[in-house]
Structures are given as C-alpha cells and as structure tokens.
Write a protein that holds these residues in place. Structure first.
Motif, mmCIF file in Angstrom:
data_model
loop_
_atom_site.group_PDB
_atom_site.id
_atom_site.type_symbol
_atom_site.label_atom_id
_atom_site.label_comp_id
_atom_site.label_asym_id
_atom_site.label_seq_id
_atom_site.Cartn_x
_atom_site.Cartn_y
_atom_site.Cartn_z
ATOM 1 N N ILE A 1 0.845 -1.199 0.000
ATOM 2 C CA ILE A 1 0.000 0.000 0.000
ATOM 3 C C ILE A 1 0.880 1.249 0.000
ATOM 4 O O ILE A 1 1.542 1.550 1.006
ATOM 5 C CB ILE A 1 -0.922 0.047 1.229
ATOM 6 N N SER B 1 -8.961 0.802 4.537
ATOM 7 C CA SER B 1 -8.359 -0.084 3.543
ATOM 8 C C SER B 1 -7.732 -1.306 4.195
ATOM 9 O O SER B 1 -7.948 -2.447 3.776
ATOM 10 C CB SER B 1 -7.287 0.673 2.736
ATOM 11 N N ILE C 1 2.861 -1.145 4.306
ATOM 12 C CA ILE C 1 2.431 0.224 4.013
ATOM 13 C C ILE C 1 3.671 1.084 3.853
ATOM 14 O O ILE C 1 4.517 1.145 4.756
ATOM 15 C CB ILE C 1 1.536 0.801 5.135
ATOM 16 N N ARG D 1 5.601 1.824 -4.256
ATOM 17 C CA ARG D 1 5.287 0.421 -4.509
ATOM 18 C C ARG D 1 6.565 -0.393 -4.705
ATOM 19 O O ARG D 1 6.669 -1.535 -4.242
ATOM 20 C CB ARG D 1 4.377 0.295 -5.738
ATOM 21 N N MET E 1 -2.867 -2.133 -3.025
ATOM 22 C CA MET E 1 -4.064 -1.427 -2.574
ATOM 23 C C MET E 1 -3.729 0.058 -2.466
ATOM 24 O O MET E 1 -2.754 0.429 -1.812
ATOM 25 C CB MET E 1 -4.515 -1.951 -1.211
ATOM 26 N N ASP E 2 -4.503 0.895 -3.147
ATOM 27 C CA ASP E 2 -4.377 2.330 -2.913
ATOM 28 C C ASP E 2 -5.046 2.645 -1.583
ATOM 29 O O ASP E 2 -6.045 2.024 -1.219
ATOM 30 C CB ASP E 2 -5.020 3.127 -4.044
ATOM 31 N N SER E 3 -4.515 3.625 -0.874
ATOM 32 C CA SER E 3 -4.921 3.837 0.517
ATOM 33 C C SER E 3 -6.339 4.368 0.691
ATOM 34 O O SER E 3 -6.840 4.424 1.815
ATOM 35 C CB SER E 3 -3.938 4.792 1.205
ATOM 36 N N SER F 1 -5.693 -1.723 -7.549
ATOM 37 C CA SER F 1 -6.182 -2.260 -6.271
ATOM 38 C C SER F 1 -6.992 -3.535 -6.442
ATOM 39 O O SER F 1 -7.333 -4.184 -5.451
ATOM 40 C CB SER F 1 -7.035 -1.212 -5.551
#
Length: 332
Positions: free
Chosen positions: A14, A27, A44, A81, A98-100, A182
């Motif tokens: 993320i 998320s 993250i 990423r 996953m985008d936050s 995502s």
C-alpha cells in the motif's frame, strides 16, 4: 475448482500519501477481513504523507504483527510500490496492491486465490470508482472493449470468476485501464523482477500491468464488483480539458506511449496501435497548449520544455497538429 491444501502467503503493498484521515485504516481493515484462511502480510509505504501512516493505524499497528510500515521521502506511488516490492519476504506466493483510499469486498481474496489454484497467474476483479456511474468493465462498452463473461471459460459461477480466453496482452494493450491496481493480484514467481517505472510520474501502473501481462496467458477475472475505489490523489482527476493542469495529462500520455514502445517487446500490430496513440497525444499536446495560451491560463513552461526534450519528435508533429487544430476550429 481445485483446492489448495497449503495456506497461501499473500503480500499486499500500500503506497500511502493522504491528507484525509481514516482512509488508510478502512483499507487495511478490509484486507484483514478477507474470507478464507490466508497468511496475509501488509506493507504500508509512507511516501512522506502529511498524515503519518503510523498515526492513522494507531493501535492496529501495535496489535497486529501482519502490518509493517516503511517510511520514505515523497517520491510518488510508483517508487513507494517498488520499495514495498523490494521488502517482500522470500516466501511470498502472491502479490497484490491497494491504494490507501480503496477497499476490498470480503470475498475478493477468496475469489483470487481460488482462481490461482485453477492454474491462473493473474487475477483481477471488476470495481466501482467514486464519481463514476459505470464499473470499470463498462467504461468502454461503446467501443466493444468491455469484458463479456459469457465469452470466457467459467471457473466459479458462484463468484462470477472466469478464465480469459484469447491473447490477454493483445486485449490489454488497448484496454489496460479495465484493471484497477487495487483489484489486481499475481503469482510472484512469474514476475519477481518487474518494478514500476521511476521516470513516469503517472501512467506507471499501466506500464506495469502491460509488462505483467506479457509474462503469462493464464489470466482470470471476476465479473462481479469486488473492489471499491476512491478518487485518489491523481493528476487525471484535476487535469481534464481546459484546466490549468491539463497539459500535464497529455504530457504524461506522451511519456507513457514512448515508455511502452521502448520497454516492452511489441509485435508490429502492437507497435502500430501505440504509435497511433502517441501521435494523437502529440496532437492533443499542441491543442491543449493553444487552448491554455488563448485563454491566458497558467502554463507550466518548464514542463513544455521537458516534454520536448523527452520526445524530440514532438517538434516534427507541430505542423500537422496545428493544422488539424485549425481545421477543427474552422469547422466549429
């Protein structure tokens, strides 16, 4: 559908840069709430966010060992990423992003892993995006480029999971935006070396997906909406036609097309398709520049100069592009 007796290790990366509180926690909680028995690892990458990821997660970070936060100076989502990918454990079997400000429906991971157990290497699901009436699968329905589930092989009818029939890269080269980053998961072994572009500020996700699509034809998708997307921090949302920042949009399209031509192994058909898009972007570049100048809007002249340096052929495209723009104006 085959059953995998082993617990799958899934790592989710993320990139985090947000000014609105609460999104990251939502998320992460959606990942932790996935149906099925998986060994989930969440990385993250705090990309110099105004709101710290550690503050956002708070007690969740302290109580759950599956979460890890990495901090870096702001470098953009692609670099974030990549940092996360470089920190994956060796035993990671599947990789997801996953985008936050996005989140998964509870059955997303179950559908993905079951498709993988049926000898697929890439899985993506349909998604909704805030502000759009149609799902991603329907964005280009008028062009005949949407996915029609009945034309593909059924893997799991209960979850609407299908194996893609045909040349997936041939499809992706003209429809890569059907896949939300995502909503994507892949088998790490097919592409352990692929990283996001460090030269593209926007569009690096499309280049990554195309590079990934060249590694395998074993692709599955879910026709059901299993992912919800927020608006995100994205120049494409603030740089539409006529906006002061619209020149950024077309400049990035030029860079993206050039990168696809230079970095991917394309046949003549694919090269032709990308060059058509590149020439259209060059024409749009001049039309946008003229539009901004005529209306005395702010112009980023440094960006203009950098675009010419990156794509010298843009100079040769000036005469036909300006002529095309003039003809269009006269017809109006």
């Amino acid at each position: 559908m085959k059953n995998n007796p082993e617990i799958s290790i899934v790592s989710v990366v993320i990139p985090f840069f947000q000014r609105e509180p609460g999104l990251l926690r939502r998320s992460v909680e959606s990942i932790l709430a996935q149906q099925g028995d998986y060994d989930i690892r969440i990385i993250i990458v705090d990309d110099g966010s105004p709101i710290a990821a550690s503050d956002e997660l708070g007690d969740l970070l302290l109580e759950d060992s599956r979460l890890r936060v990495i901090t870096q100076l702001n470098q953009g989502p692609g670099a974030a990423r990549n940092n996360g990918l470089n920190c994956l454990s060796e035993e990671t079997e599947f990789v997801a992003f996953m985008d936050s400000d996005d989140f998964w429906h509870p059955e997303f991971l179950k559908s993905a892993i079951e498709a993988m157990s049926d000898n697929c290497d890439i899985f993506f699901a349909n998604s909704n995006r805030e502000g759009f009436d149609e799902t991603r699968f329907d964005w280009h329905a008028k062009d005949g480029l949407n996915l029609v589930a009945s034309q593909h092989e059924v893997i799991d009818s209960d979850y609407g999971v299908y194996r893609f029939k045909g040349d997936f890269f041939d499809y992706a080269i003209v429809r890569s935006n059907i896949i939300s980053t995502s909503a994507l998961i892949y088998r790490r072994s097919i592409a352990p070396d692929i990283r996001f572009s460090s030269t593209l500020f926007n569009g690096q996700d499309r280049l990554f997906k195309l590079a990934l699509a060249q590694r395998t034809e074993r692709v599955a998708f879910a026709s059901q909406v299993l992912v919800e997307e927020g608006t995100g921090v994205n120049i494409y949302d603030s740089s539409q036609w006529g906006a002061d920042r619209s020149i950024i949009l077309v400049s990035n399209y030029i860079r993206l097309s050039r990168a696809i031509l230079e970095e991917l192994n394309l046949n003549k058909k694919h090269q032709k398709l990308v060059r058509i898009k590149l020439n259209q972007s060059r024409s749009d570049f001049y039309a946008t520049l003229l539009h901004l100048v005529r209306r005395r809007k702010k112009v980023n002249w440094k960006l203009i100069g950098d675009t010419f340096k990156y794509d010298p052929a843009l100079i040769l495209a000036s005469v036909p592009a300006l002529f095309k723009t003039l003809v269009k104006k006269l017809n109006i």
